[in-house]
Design a protein around this motif. Structure first.
Motif, short mmCIF file in Angstrom:
data_model
loop_
_atom_site.label_atom_id
_atom_site.label_comp_id
_atom_site.label_asym_id
_atom_site.label_seq_id
_atom_site.Cartn_x
_atom_site.Cartn_y
_atom_site.Cartn_z
N ASP A 3 0.83 -1.14 0.03
CA ASP A 3 -0.02 0.08 0.23
C ASP A 3 0.96 1.43 -0.02
OD1 ASP A 3 -2.58 -1.23 0.09
OD2 ASP A 3 -2.55 -1.37 2.08
N THR A 6 2.43 1.90 -3.29
CA THR A 6 1.44 2.46 -4.38
C THR A 6 1.35 3.84 -3.93
OG1 THR A 6 0.38 0.03 -4.45
CG2 THR A 6 -0.92 2.19 -4.97
N SER A 7 1.02 4.06 -2.67
CA SER A 7 0.80 5.61 -2.27
C SER A 7 2.00 6.66 -2.61
CB SER A 7 0.64 5.73 -1.07
OG SER A 7 -0.59 5.21 -0.56
N TYR A 152 -2.10 5.72 3.60
CA TYR A 152 -3.65 6.13 2.98
C TYR A 152 -4.51 5.13 2.48
CZ TYR A 152 -7.27 8.98 1.12
OH TYR A 152 -8.41 9.59 0.60
N ASN A 153 -5.55 5.10 2.88
CA ASN A 153 -6.75 3.94 2.52
C ASN A 153 -6.48 2.57 2.49
OD1 ASN A 153 -9.33 3.52 1.67
ND2 ASN A 153 -8.57 3.74 -0.54
N SER A 154 -5.33 2.29 3.41
CA SER A 154 -4.86 0.71 3.51
C SER A 154 -6.10 0.11 3.96
CB SER A 154 -3.69 0.54 4.33
OG SER A 154 -3.55 1.62 5.52
N GLN A 155 -7.04 0.72 4.87
CA GLN A 155 -8.23 -0.08 5.41
C GLN A 155 -9.31 -0.33 4.33
OE1 GLN A 155 -8.14 -0.91 8.36
NE2 GLN A 155 -7.37 0.51 9.78
N LYS A 156 -9.07 0.33 3.19
CA LYS A 156 -9.92 0.10 2.08
C LYS A 156 -11.47 0.42 2.56
CE LYS A 156 -6.67 -1.49 -0.61
NZ LYS A 156 -5.56 -0.98 0.15
N GLU A 157 -11.72 1.45 3.33
CA GLU A 157 -12.82 1.89 3.98
C GLU A 157 -13.01 3.23 3.94
OE1 GLU A 157 -15.56 0.07 4.85
OE2 GLU A 157 -14.78 -1.90 5.10
N THR A 158 -14.11 3.96 3.67
CA THR A 158 -14.43 5.30 3.65
C THR A 158 -14.88 5.82 4.94
OG1 THR A 158 -15.15 5.26 1.61
CG2 THR A 158 -15.60 7.26 2.77
N ASP A 181 -10.02 6.31 4.00
CA ASP A 181 -10.22 7.16 2.85
C ASP A 181 -11.34 8.21 3.45
OD1 ASP A 181 -10.54 8.65 0.56
OD2 ASP A 181 -11.76 7.17 -0.34
N GLN A 210 -4.78 11.71 -3.70
CA GLN A 210 -5.78 11.90 -4.80
C GLN A 210 -5.38 13.44 -5.44
OE1 GLN A 210 -9.78 11.74 -3.30
NE2 GLN A 210 -9.53 9.82 -2.17
#
Length: 356
Positions: A3, A6-7, A152-158, A181, A210
């Protein structure tokens, strides 16, 4: 690690910074670039990074690493400085401590004219840092502390976050640090209030990986009652999260300053709508304040002292009054799309003026 890799690639592309590759080497992510100063500054805005360094990569062989540490240090040291050589990581052929001792001795021998002397880990003016992996050693020219947390967003949840003051801004920051996120809802009561909050948001945006970010804004009547403001924002978030199918809500509550009954009432209200309340500041420690300082929120933290000194007694705030404020806020709701850049504050204010 995947993750974070990728970030890092994404943020460098968003910032239009050239790099030849981003690759993993054990617990190190290596970015090969011709402009390491700007790259390290950009990466330093991300959560999930423990340390950022500009370094020379050499084969992990004792003599090679030793000579590189010595030559690099000679170029970095200034006359009369007290240096400390720190070697971390591991090697199959030797101990990191042996390399520290050998490099310290070598540097003392070769830097007599500079009148430098070795210091201690707790007492030095120049840190000379090297990190070892199985194949390579990274001899650092520059090293700085990262923001920590997870990518960032490694939980894959908003997570829906509201921002209306210093405490809520730090709540949003902590939500990002926890790997969510973050979707931001911003509330303001006047033009000066909007300017102040926009400057806070501007400090948070670089941590979001983003290129374009959608922000929600609403105007609220000014109130001196902090509990009323918190409850209105929580019920407003419940309404927006329910309509937009966002499961998680970040409650802007600092448990050791606000009363237990407020926490219980707020979390119960969120659960009743089949949503998940989170209290990102429940485990608040010095690292959160340090992160806030690192991204430039330190001048806003001072205002939290007044909240910490406040005394709250349990009282009934009419639900009808809360719902009236929520309904008015929903009518003023505006959505703007922002391309993250140096003019964020002006873009926010100009966009809202156009919408109005």
């Amino acid at each position: 690690m995947e993750d974070l890799e990728t970030s890092i690639s994404s943020i460098l592309k968003i910032k239009k910074q050239s790099f030849s590759c981003v690759r993993k080497n054990g617990s190190v992510i290596v970015v090969e670039t011709n402009d390491p100063v700007f790259a390290s500054s950009t990466i330093g805005s991300l959560f999930g990074v423990d340390r950022i360094a500009i370094a020379k990569e050499v084969k992990n062989q004792f003599d090679t690493v030793l000579s590189t540490i010595t030559s690099t240090s000679m170029n970095l040291l200034l006359k009369g400085e007290k240096f400390y050589i720190k070697v971390e990581g591991r090697s199959s052929d030797y101990l990191a401590k042996d390399l520290e001792i050998a490099a310290t001795s070598s540097l003392i021998e070769k830097s007599i004219d500079l009148q430098v002397k070795p210091g201690l880990e707790s007492d030095h003016s120049r840190l000379l840092y090297t990190y070892l992996t199985e194949s390579y050693a990274y001899v650092c020219i520059f090293v700085d502390k990262g923001l920590g947390g997870i990518p960032y967003n490694s939980q894959k949840e908003t997570m829906l976050c509201c921002i209306y003051d210093e405490l809520s801004a730090i709540t949003c920051l902590q939500s990002i640090k926890m790997g969510f996120d973050a979707k931001m809802l911003i509330s303001y009561s006047s033009d000066s209030d909007l300017l102040k909050i926009s400057k806070m948001i501007n400090r948070i945006l670089p941590s979001i990986v983003q290129e374009k970010i959608t922000l929600q804004f609403c105007k609220m009547p000014k109130t001196q009652d902090p509990l009323m403001k918190i409850l209105v924002m929580i019920y407003l978030m419940i309404s927006i999260a329910s309509s937009r199918k966002i499961k998680h809500i970040a409650l802007p509550i600092l448990p050791f300053t606000l009363p237990v009954w407020l926490m219980e009432d707020s979390t119960r209200a969120v659960f009743q709508k089949n949503l998940m309340p989170w209290i990102p500041l429940a485990g608040m420690d010095s690292s959160i304040l340090e992160n806030s300082r690192q991204i430039g929120l330190e001048k806003y933290i001072v205002n939290l002292e007044n909240l910490c000194k406040s005394k709250f007694t349990k009282r009934n705030i009419p639900k009808r009054k809360i719902q009236k404020n929520v309904s008015d806020a929903l009518k003023s709701l505006k959505s703007i799309s922002l391309t993250v850049g140096p003019k964020n504050v002006h873009d926010i204010i100009d966009s809202l003026r156009m919408n109005h």
